[in-house]
Design an enzyme around this catalytic site. Structure first.
Site, PDB file in Angstrom:
ATOM      1  CB  CYS A 136       5.279  54.626  44.221  1.00 19.25           C
ATOM      2  SG  CYS A 136       6.675  55.761  44.269  1.00 19.25           S
ATOM      3  CG  HIS A 277       6.841  55.272  39.395  1.00 18.40           C
ATOM      4  ND1 HIS A 277       6.989  56.588  39.025  1.00 18.40           N
ATOM      5  CD2 HIS A 277       6.835  55.264  40.762  1.00 18.40           C
ATOM      6  CE1 HIS A 277       7.074  57.339  40.117  1.00 18.40           C
ATOM      7  NE2 HIS A 277       6.978  56.559  41.176  1.00 18.40           N
TER       8      HIS A 277
END
Length: 371
Positions: A136, A277
């Site tokens: 990710c 994130h």
């Protein structure tokens, strides 16, 4: 029309994938078959108005063999168990996987088409049949500053990540929220009293975080009100965690640079965000370029990246997980030259871990395969 099997469609990444495919009308161009690890024989879900019959067992190799394409969000253990058995039968379909198990295999391509369509196209010509979503943070980094890599401007990059609970799974997200709730409950009466001492409040909160009964079964430590500077297992030979190693290994594989790799390293940290994130980059450029040109290179790379001016008010509004969660937008801001020299660049980016960080690259490679 190709027969496409879906495994792990109920989980967090799988659910986001189903939502995105429905939004984009992707089910129109395929015949979906839904698999389950525990509820075979029950009615399959209806997506895109298509009746997919009953759920089939995800471990039934004979059923899996009938498929042209398999899309799995079931996790690495499932892949490691089923993939070799299926390949051993001579099955020659496409395997599309959100898990990490096959990423670094020579006969697999890590997919992020806005960044590495040239690698994907070359792989399809060569007969590659295994396509895997990337880590990710790596995918989100490349969506953010892919323009700098595309122009061959990056000598090396150091990354500090600020990773959301979602990257660790649904149970971890619940644990974070439980921790947050317990911390508030511990001082709720004091918070209502403006005369209460903030130091007394802090002491109570800290004591709660350190208590033996504070819920840490999933993270192993307090995350609410704190952070965890460790993600995944240790690689003893380098001192990196596996998450930090992926930054180097996967970035270069995605870009097709494994034979002439760009150094990528840094520290990966878990913070109390839910599903976005964030990453801070220190980038050594191969040459000094005006900041305006750098911004233009970044902004023009793909339709989802967005350069945020280095302005406090705009940054607070546009460059946070609260803003970006649930969107495909990948903002990049805090762009400035560093004091180390004119070829050193700082940047900060935020991206949704479940969209570009997981489900969206899988959705987009599937769309190519059924076309």
């Amino acid at each position: 029309m190709k027969n496409v099997g879906f495994i792990g469609w109920r989980g967090m990444v799988g659910s986001v994938l189903m939502d995105r495919m429905s939004q984009e009308n992707d089910f129109e161009n395929l015949n979906p078959v839904f698999f389950t690890t525990s509820q075979a024989g029950q009615k399959a879900p209806v997506f895109g108005g298509k009746d997919a019959g009953d759920l089939k067992s995800a471990f039934d190799i004979e059923e899996l063999k009938k498929l042209d394409i398999i899309v799995t969000c079931q996790g690495g253990d499932y892949t490691n168990e089923v993939y070799p058995k299926l390949k051993a039968t001579g099955w020659d379909g496409y395997w599309v996987d959100a898990a990490s198990a096959l990423r670094m295999k020579d006969d697999a391509i890590i997919v992020l088409d806005p960044v590495n369509q040239h690698v994907i196209s070359e792989g399809l010509k060569k007969g590659i049949k295994t396509f895997v979503g990337g880590n990710c943070t790596v995918s989100l980094m490349l969506m953010a500053i892919g323009g700098l890599f595309e122009k061959d401007l990056v000598e090396w990059i150091s990354v500090a990540t600020y990773q959301a609970a979602s990257g660790a799974g649904a149970k971890n997200m619940r644990e974070l929220l439980s921790q947050m709730g317990l911390l508030e409950q511990a001082v709720s009466s004091e918070l209502k009293d403006p005369a209460s001492s903030i130091l007394d409040i802090e002491r109570k909160v800290t004591a709660k975080m350190r208590a033996d009964n504070f819920p840490t079964d999933n993270f192993g430590a307090a995350l609410g009100g704190s952070l965890i500077p460790w993600i995944d297992k240790l690689l003893p030979e380098t001192g990196q965690t596996k998450e930090e190693w992926k930054g180097y290994a996967e970035t270069n594989k995605i870009l097709g640079l494994s034979d002439n790799p760009i150094p990528v390293d840094g520290l990966c940290v878990r913070i109390g965000a839910l599903r976005c994130h964030s990453q801070a980059f220190t980038i050594k450029l191969k040459k000094d370029l005006p900041l305006e040109e750098i911004e233009q290179i970044i902004a023009s790379h793909n339709e989802w990246v967005k350069v945020i001016p280095n302005d406090k008010e705009i940054t607070l509004r546009e460059l946070t997980p609260a803003k970006v969660t649930g969107t495909l937008s990948v903002p990049v801001g805090r762009l400035r030259k560093l004091a180390m020299g004119p070829e050193y660049l700082a940047a900060f980016t935020v991206g949704d871990q479940l969209l570009w960080g997981a489900a969206e690259p899988v959705r987009r490679i599937l769309k190519q395969l059924v076309a």
